[in-house]
Enzyme design. Structure first.
Site, PDB file in Angstrom:
ATOM      1  N   GLU A 155      33.529  -0.182  -3.696  1.00 46.89           N
ATOM      2  CA  GLU A 155      33.264   0.282  -2.331  1.00 46.89           C
ATOM      3  C   GLU A 155      34.550   0.372  -1.508  1.00 46.89           C
ATOM      4  O   GLU A 155      34.523   0.319  -0.279  1.00 46.89           O
ATOM      5  CB  GLU A 155      32.246  -0.629  -1.617  1.00 46.89           C
ATOM      6  CG  GLU A 155      31.012  -0.973  -2.428  1.00 46.89           C
ATOM      7  CD  GLU A 155      30.131   0.233  -2.724  1.00 46.89           C
ATOM      8  OE1 GLU A 155      30.461   1.342  -2.280  1.00 46.89           O
ATOM      9  OE2 GLU A 155      29.123   0.048  -3.423  1.00 46.89           O
ATOM     10  N   GLY A 188      24.870  20.734   0.712  1.00 43.08           N
ATOM     11  CA  GLY A 188      23.707  21.022   1.543  1.00 43.08           C
ATOM     12  C   GLY A 188      23.417  22.512   1.687  1.00 43.08           C
ATOM     13  O   GLY A 188      22.501  22.893   2.441  1.00 43.08           O
ATOM     14  N   ASP A 207      31.845   9.821  -5.500  1.00 43.65           N
ATOM     15  CA  ASP A 207      31.005   9.217  -6.533  1.00 43.65           C
ATOM     16  C   ASP A 207      30.778  10.252  -7.622  1.00 43.65           C
ATOM     17  O   ASP A 207      30.346  11.379  -7.341  1.00 43.65           O
ATOM     18  CB  ASP A 207      29.649   8.810  -5.954  1.00 43.65           C
ATOM     19  CG  ASP A 207      29.699   7.438  -5.313  1.00 43.65           C
ATOM     20  OD1 ASP A 207      30.611   6.668  -5.643  1.00 43.65           O
ATOM     21  OD2 ASP A 207      28.817   7.142  -4.494  1.00 43.65           O
TER      22      ASP A 207
END
Lengths: 292, 531
Positions: free
Chosen positions: B194, B264, B356
């Protein structure tokens, strides 16, 4: 990744019926009872109930039913850690007796947590831990025994005291400021707002008396919150050259053979500013401290 | 082969972070959470290997960095999971055949054909490496085009483990050991879970020969003293000399942003319309959970379309064209960014863009197409912006600012609150206590052999598994919370029993063997990393 679906709906199957497996289970159960009774982890009554339930096949420890469409293929029984899947033993497994048939069955594996005690609410250590959470909040938890959680007299109450200990040793210098947070006796952690940014804090947990006196039970280490923004003012960072294939200077325990400005393979050296003090790049010991 | 990047005005270092928690349940024939792994293999890791293989065959001199966490490496090398994945893949191929029949003559047939073709290709890739995908990554590593970073052993969130420095050290030591075991060489870079960093962590990294890590942008921008180049150049940590590369905000938004990012786009495939939920159980039943509970199958026929519930059918040809358009846009934007910054910086800037890995293919179906087009695009016009690895950049540009990197993470709000919240704070007293006990055990028994040694090693495995940042993350995110709580609780209780059994000399070898079988991560782990 099918993040919104739970695995909790798996169905159970039949308990093992094989006589050999049953005999093994009984033997194992007796051993477990003996151990548990010796440790006093479970009452005799609870043990007896478990024996009866096990005898009646009421203790769930069976694998889920496979999907009808799943080919009833069973991969080879998994190898324990320390033993290679191809059967070769690693050093730690040398001399280990082979497992008894059925000992590593899915039913047995699924039951490994049975009878393990719950995690305790406290360990009774008298400990306070204070950690930075972000530039404006600290996270603090404390571990106390049940006895410690009750003040020795009714007038007292459990409380947390936060000290501003920036650049001082509290053993020889009073804190710059103190903040008291009354605690519930069942409380075990709290997020604390920082009274002031860019300061260092220490937390104590103890009893607060009506007189205002604070009787500490435990004290944390120093916590420093991260900076909330870029450095303002002051000189910019110095630069250095670090050769990738050489050991990091920060790991050197002895002074390097050549001064930093002379360079040479593996040496960290100042860039553009011969003789510049290393303290300009930071005051920590190690990497730069080795040359200061 | 040299991994040096061609000379250019500036550089882009693409870093994909591949990670899954260790999810392996031999105690059940079928276990839903193992699907995380199966889905990631099918939709991300195999397609990624496919992209790299095509580039290699076409002679494209790409540069890409991938962190493969030790827990994921352990899963990729696990025989049981490999056997289960083969079963999973066989069943997906069966479903693809049924889907071809079901959609024949309809407007969705083309998508069904696409899935069928991809699954057959997945099977070929899987077979090519004999089910050992790590070998495929290792071969790419050896070409010098791919750089692989290690990470903390079980992706422990290190800022919250710092009360026990030995526990932090063990996470790094085991991570480095796992890398060496599987890839045959020491790692140079580390992905901090992280991007969680705190002052002093870099000295632990230095101890294990690690030369760089990735931090969020403000880790470098808020450093003391102020590094003049900002986040477009690495900073050497003043205590160790380890370099910190900052995540670039501009590139992060272009790919990550829900509203403005590429994934998106309305033409792209809609993740949340899956036939596992859409079709009748009479048909899809064999591919969902045994009790009929729905789950994703990976067969999705709609595109994002817009914010409403009404979705239009997916058109893979248009989606691929859009991915290539987005890739060309990304390349152009990086060139402009480099040109804008280079003169002011006085050195070749490096834009570090980490994502990621599972975004590509799993969440963003067109991600691998986009990635391939980006890698080809930069390789074909390296003059302004060339692809590089962080380690290659450091080798070519060893003079950089020295500062104390700021404590930070790439999580929500930029610090530790996602992993330290009302939902998950309860785990830390237990994790810290267990770490303290593990250190006590290791120090008091440095020469253990036989069963005692196995028990100590298993205790270390249980502690490491309990420390996985994923459990705290899931508790806070609010999805599958019960599984995360159960995993934390279970590993801690197993650890605690081993601790007491070791101290009281009451080890039960049968029980130990079962726990070793269940939690078989890091078979060569040596508990003395806690000494």
């Amino acid at each position: 990744m099918s993040e919104d679906r739970s695995s909790d709906s798996r169905a159970g199957g039949d308990p093992p019926r094989n006589k050999q497996a049953a005999a093994g289970a009984a033997k194992e159960l007796l051993e477990r009872i003996r151990r548990l009774a010796a440790r006093g982890r479970q009452s005799a009554e609870a043990l007896a109930q478990r024996i009866v339930r096990r005898a009646l096949g009421d203790v769930p420890h069976s694998p889920p039913a496979a999907s009808p469409a799943v080919v009833p293929e069973r991969p080879s029984e998994p190898a324990p850690a320390g033993e290679e899947a191809n059967g070769r033993s690693t050093p730690e497994a040398a001399g280990v007796a082979p497992p008894v048939e059925g000992e590593l069955s899915p039913e047995r594996l699924a039951a490994v947590d049975e009878e393990l005690p719950e995690l305790p609410p406290d360990y009774g250590d008298r400990r306070v831990v204070l950690l930075a959470r972000d530039p404006q909040w600290l996270f603090c938890y404390w571990d106390l025994s049940a006895v410690d959680r009750e003040p020795p007299a009714r007038e007292g109450r459990l409380a947390l005291r936060l000290h501003d200990a920036t650049d001082i040793d509290l053993a020889v210098h009073p804190s710059w400021s103190q903040h008291i947070f009354p605690l519930d006796k069942d409380e075990r952690w709290r997020h604390l707002p920082l009274p002031q940014l860019d300061r260092h804090y220490i937390a104590e947990v103890g009893y607060l008396w009506p007189s205002g006196a604070f009787q500490a039970l435990a004290c944390s280490d120093v916590a420093e919150a991260p900076p909330i923004g870029p450095a303002v003012g002051g000189p910019p960072a110095l630069e250095a050259t670090v050769e990738l294939d050489a050991p990091l200077p920060g790991l050197l325990t002895a002074p390097p053979p050549t001064p930093p400005s002379a360079g040479g393979p593996g040496a960290a050296r100042a860039a553009g500013s011969p003789g510049a003090p290393w303290s300009g790049a930071g005051s920590s010991a190690g990497f730069w401290g080795a040359y200061s | 082969m040299s991994s040096a990047a061609p000379a250019a005005t500036g550089y882009l270092a693409l870093v994909l972070h591949a990670h899954l928690p260790f999810v392996r349940h031999p105690e059940h024939d079928s276990f839903l959470e193992e699907d995380w792994y199966f889905e990631a293999v099918t939709e991300t890791y195999v397609p990624l290997l496919g992209v790299l293989q095509r580039l290699l065959e076409d002679g494209v001199s790409y540069r890409l960095s991938v962190s493969i966490t030790p827990s994921l490496m352990s899963m990729l090398a696990d025989e049981l999971l490999a056997a289960r994945y083969e079963r999973h893949l066989r069943r997906l191929i069966e479903l693809s055949e049924r889907e071809l029949e079901r959609t024949r003559g309809s407007s969705t047939q083309r998508v069904a054909e696409l899935y069928r073709g991809q699954l057959v290709a997945t099977r070929a890739t899987w077979d090519r490496w004999g089910g050992r995908l790590l070998q495929g990554f290792r071969e790419q590593l050896e070409t010098g085009r791919l750089e692989i970073l290690t990470s903390a052993a079980t992706h422990g969130y290190l800022p919250m483990l710092r009360p026990n420095p030995e526990a932090v050290r063990a996470q790094i030591a085991v991570g480095v050991g796992c890398y060496e075991r599987h890839l045959g060489r020491p790692p140079r870079g580390v992905w901090l879970p992280e991007c969680g960093y705190y002052a002093g962590l870099d000295s632990v990294l230095a101890e294990f020969g690690l030369r760089y890590f990735v931090t969020d942008g403000h880790g470098v921008l808020h450093a003391r003293p102020r590094p003049l180049p900002g986040s477009l150049a690495p900073v050497y940590c003043c205590a160790s000399g380890v370099a910190a590369f900052a995540r670039d905000t501009e590139t992060a938004l272009q790919v990550w942003s829900r509203d403005h990012g590429y994934p998106g786009d309305p033409v792209y495939r809609e993740f949340y319309r899956d036939i596992g939920y859409d079709l009748e159980l009479d048909y899809i039943g064999p591919w969902v959970q045994p009790d009929g509970a729905r789950k994703n199958t990976g067969f999705k026929y709609y595109r994002i379309t817009g914010p409403g519930e009404e979705k239009v059918l997916y058109d893979p040809v248009r989606a691929r064209e859009r991915a290539e358009l987005h890739a060309a846009h990304f390349v152009t934007q990086r060139e402009r960014q480099i040109e804008r910054q280079a003169a002011a910086l006085g050195r070749p800037p490096v834009v570090l863009a980490p994502y990621d890995a599972e975004l590509f293919g799993h969440w963003w179906y067109e991600g691998p197409w986009w990635l391939e087009a980006v890698l080809r695009g930069f390789a074909s016009r390296p003059g302004v912006c060339a692809l590089t690895h962080p380690v290659a950049y450091l080798r070519a540009h060893p003079t950089q600012p020295v500062a104390q990197v700021a404590e930070s993470s790439w999580g929500d709000q930029g610090y530790h609150s996602f992993w330290c919240d009302e939902a998950n704070a309860w785990i830390y007293p237990h994790l810290h206590k267990a770490a303290e006990r593990m250190i006590e055990l290791a120090r008091s028994r440095p020469q253990a052999v036989g069963v005692e040694r196995r028990a100590l090693n298993q205790a270390a495995r249980e502690l490491l598994l309990a420390q996985s940042s994923d459990w705290a993350f899931i508790m806070k995110a609010g999805t599958m919370v019960e599984y995360a709580r159960r995993r934390t609780d279970s590993h801690l209780r197993r650890f605690t029993r081993l601790y007491h059994d070791l101290r009281q000399d009451t080890l039960d070898e049968t029980w130990l063997r079962r726990v070793e079988t269940l939690d078989n991560i890091f078979p060569e782990l040596d508990y003395r990393v806690y000494c």
